[in-house]
Write a protein that holds these residues in place. Structure first.
Motif, PDB file in Angstrom:
ATOM      1  N   GLY A   1      -2.202  -3.267   0.963  1.00  0.00           N
ATOM      2  CA  GLY A   1      -0.914  -3.869   1.299  1.00  0.00           C
ATOM      3  C   GLY A   1      -0.614  -5.108   0.484  1.00  0.00           C
ATOM      4  O   GLY A   1       0.519  -5.308   0.026  1.00  0.00           O
ATOM      5  N   VAL A   2      -1.616  -5.958   0.273  1.00  0.00           N
ATOM      6  CA  VAL A   2      -1.417  -7.183  -0.503  1.00  0.00           C
ATOM      7  C   VAL A   2      -1.098  -6.842  -1.961  1.00  0.00           C
ATOM      8  O   VAL A   2      -0.173  -7.423  -2.567  1.00  0.00           O
ATOM      9  CB  VAL A   2      -2.654  -8.094  -0.398  1.00  0.00           C
ATOM     10  CG1 VAL A   2      -2.586  -9.220  -1.429  1.00  0.00           C
ATOM     11  CG2 VAL A   2      -2.762  -8.679   1.010  1.00  0.00           C
ATOM     12  N   VAL A   3      -1.854  -5.907  -2.552  1.00  0.00           N
ATOM     13  CA  VAL A   3      -1.604  -5.522  -3.946  1.00  0.00           C
ATOM     14  C   VAL A   3      -0.217  -4.894  -4.086  1.00  0.00           C
ATOM     15  O   VAL A   3       0.550  -5.217  -5.010  1.00  0.00           O
ATOM     16  CB  VAL A   3      -2.700  -4.558  -4.437  1.00  0.00           C
ATOM     17  CG1 VAL A   3      -2.338  -3.998  -5.816  1.00  0.00           C
ATOM     18  CG2 VAL A   3      -4.039  -5.268  -4.496  1.00  0.00           C
ATOM     19  N   ALA A   4       0.122  -3.990  -3.166  1.00  0.00           N
ATOM     20  CA  ALA A   4       1.436  -3.346  -3.220  1.00  0.00           C
ATOM     21  C   ALA A   4       2.549  -4.361  -2.990  1.00  0.00           C
ATOM     22  O   ALA A   4       3.598  -4.303  -3.642  1.00  0.00           O
ATOM     23  CB  ALA A   4       1.510  -2.225  -2.185  1.00  0.00           C
ATOM     24  N   GLY A   5       2.342  -5.297  -2.054  1.00  0.00           N
ATOM     25  CA  GLY A   5       3.357  -6.309  -1.794  1.00  0.00           C
ATOM     26  C   GLY A   5       3.584  -7.206  -2.994  1.00  0.00           C
ATOM     27  O   GLY A   5       4.732  -7.518  -3.349  1.00  0.00           O
ATOM     28  N   ALA A   6       2.499  -7.645  -3.635  1.00  0.00           N
ATOM     29  CA  ALA A   6       2.641  -8.469  -4.844  1.00  0.00           C
ATOM     30  C   ALA A   6       3.372  -7.700  -5.934  1.00  0.00           C
ATOM     31  O   ALA A   6       4.241  -8.252  -6.623  1.00  0.00           O
ATOM     32  CB  ALA A   6       1.269  -8.925  -5.323  1.00  0.00           C
ATOM     33  N   GLY A   7       3.028  -6.420  -6.095  1.00  0.00           N
ATOM     34  CA  GLY A   7       3.715  -5.615  -7.102  1.00  0.00           C
ATOM     35  C   GLY A   7       5.187  -5.442  -6.800  1.00  0.00           C
ATOM     36  O   GLY A   7       6.039  -5.553  -7.696  1.00  0.00           O
ATOM     37  N   ALA A   8       5.512  -5.204  -5.531  1.00  0.00           N
ATOM     38  CA  ALA A   8       6.918  -5.033  -5.150  1.00  0.00           C
ATOM     39  C   ALA A   8       7.697  -6.322  -5.383  1.00  0.00           C
ATOM     40  O   ALA A   8       8.847  -6.287  -5.850  1.00  0.00           O
ATOM     41  CB  ALA A   8       7.013  -4.596  -3.689  1.00  0.00           C
ATOM     42  N   GLY A   9       7.095  -7.467  -5.070  1.00  0.00           N
ATOM     43  CA  GLY A   9       7.778  -8.734  -5.290  1.00  0.00           C
ATOM     44  C   GLY A   9       8.060  -8.989  -6.759  1.00  0.00           C
ATOM     45  O   GLY A   9       9.167  -9.389  -7.141  1.00  0.00           O
TER      46      GLY A   9
END
Length: 331
Positions: free
Chosen positions: A223-231
Motif C-alpha cells: 500500500g505504501v509503495v502503491a500510494g507513493a507511486g500514485a502520488g
C-alpha cells in the motif's frame, strides 16, 4: 560603478524582449477565468512552500479522516457517531476560519452568472488530456481500492479488529502519496510519471499478493509503495494538463482532471461490492487489480510519449534563451 543611459536603455530592452519571449503567462489575467479555476491553478502552479501546504491539505486530509476515525473508535468509543460529530466540528471550524479570512482581491460589482463549463483543450492535445484523465482515475482508484479493502482484510483475513490499525493503514497510503509529491516536486515530468506508475503497479501487485497469501506487512508495504507511486504519477498528470491547456483554460482543464480522479476514487467501493456478490473477494481483487494496472500502463505509455514531445520545445527555448543572453552580454 556607474552606467551610461545608453547601456541602461539596452538592458531594459533586453529584459523586456526576453520576458515577451519566455515570460510566464499568469492564468488569472485572462478574461472568463472562474474563481474555482484560479484557486486550483494557484495551488498547483506555485513552486513554493504553499505548494507543500496544498499537497498536505489535499492528500493528507484524505488520509487524516480514516486515521482520526480509527483512533476515536478504538480508544474513545461510540464508533458509529463520534467520528462523524468530530469531523463535522472540524469542518465548522474550517468554514468559520474561511469566512473570517481577509479577502485578497477586489470583488466585482456585478458577479457573472455561474454556468457549467467544460475543459478547452487544443485538438492536437486531446489524446494526451484523455490519457492524463485515465491515469488520474487509475491513481485515485488505487486509493479507493485500498481504503475500501484494507479494513476488511485486516479484520477478516488477518483477524485483527483494531480500528486504529485500519485507520493507520489508510493514512499510510495517503501520507506516502503526499510525501512522494513533495520529494519529487522538482523532478522532470517524465521522471514523476515513470517512477510513479512503476511504483503504483509494483505496490498494487504486493497488495493483491497480500490478499491471496494473507500478510499484514506485505499489505502495508504494498500500500505504501502503491500510494507513493500514485502520488508521484498524479503530480505528473497535473503537470501534463497544465502544459497542454491554454492559459485561460487551465482551471477548467485541472477541474476536469480532478473530476476524473475523484470518479476513480469512488469506482472501487461500488465495483468491488457488486463483484463480491458473485465471485470470491480475492478473485474480484485480482481482476480489478489487473484492469487497474492495464489502464495505468496504457495511459502512462501515452503520457510518457507526450512528456518527451513537450520537453523538446522546452530545450529549444532554453537554447534560444542562452543565445539571447549571450548576445546581451556582448552588447
Amino acid at each position: 560603478m556607474s552606467s551610461s543611459p545608453e547601456f541602461e536603455a539596452r538592458l531594459r530592452r533586453f529584459f523586456t524582449r526576453w520576458y515577451r519571449e519566455h515570460g510566464r503567462d499568469f492564468p488569472w489575467r485572462a478574461a472568463g477565468t472562474s474563481p474555482f479555476g484560479m484557486l486550483i491553478v494557484e495551488m498547483l502552479l506555485r513552486q513554493t512552500r504553499a505548494e507543500m501546504v496544498a499537497t498536505a491539505a489535499n492528500l493528507g486530509g484524505l488520509g487524516f479522516g480514516p486515521l482520526l476515525a480509527g483512533f476515536l473508535a478504538q480508544y474513545v468509543g461510540d464508533p458509529l457517531r463520534l467520528p462523524y460529530l468530530v469531523a463535522e466540528a472540524l469542518m465548522l471550524v474550517g468554514a468559520i476560519s474561511l469566512a473570517l479570512a481577509p479577502e485578497t482581491v477586489t470583488r466585482p460589482g456585478n458577479r457573472p452568472a455561474y454556468r457549467p463549463r467544460r475543459a478547452s483543450v487544443p485538438v492536437v492535445s486531446r489524446s494526451l488530456f484523455f490519457a492524463a484523465g485515465a491515469a488520474a482515475a487509475a491513481e485515485f482508484a488505487l486509493f479507493g481500492l485500498f481504503t475500501s479493502l484494507a479494513p476488511g482484510v485486516i479484520a477478516g483475513l488477518l483477524h485483527d479488529r483494531s480500528h486504529a490499525l485500519a485507520g493507520a493503514a489508510a493514512f499510510a497510503v495517503f501520507g506516502a502519496a503526499a510525501l512522494a509529491q513533495i520529494v519529487l516536486s522538482r523532478a522532470h515530468v517524465r521522471r514523476q510519471l515513470g517512477l510513479g506508475l512503476a511504483g503504483l503497479i509494483t505496490g498494487l501487485a504486493g497488495v493483491t499478493l497480500a490478499i491471496w497469501h494473507p500478510s499484514l506487512w506485505l499489505l502495508l508495504a504494498g500500500g505504501v509503495v502503491a500510494g507513493a507511486g500514485a502520488g508521484a504519477a498524479f503530480r505528473g498528470s497535473v503537470a501534463t494538463v497544465i502544459a497542454i491547456t491554454p492559459p485561460h483554460a487551465r482551471g477548467e482543464g485541472l477541474a476536469g482532471l480532478f473530476l476524473a480522479a475523484y470518479t476513480g476514487l469512488a469506482v472501487p467501493v461500488v465495483g468491488l461490492g457488486v463483484a463480491t456478490q458473485s465471485v470470491p473477494a480475492r478473485d474480484a481483487v485480482l481482476g480489478f487489480a489487473a484492469a487497474l494496472a492495464g489502464v495505468a500502463a496504457l495511459a502512462g505509455w501515452r503520457l510518457l510519449q507526450g512528456a518527451a514531445a513537450l520537453a523538446r520545445p522546452e530545450r529549444g527555448q532554453a537554447r534560444r534563451g542562452s543565445r539571447t543572453a549571450g548576445a546581451g552580454r556582448s552588447t
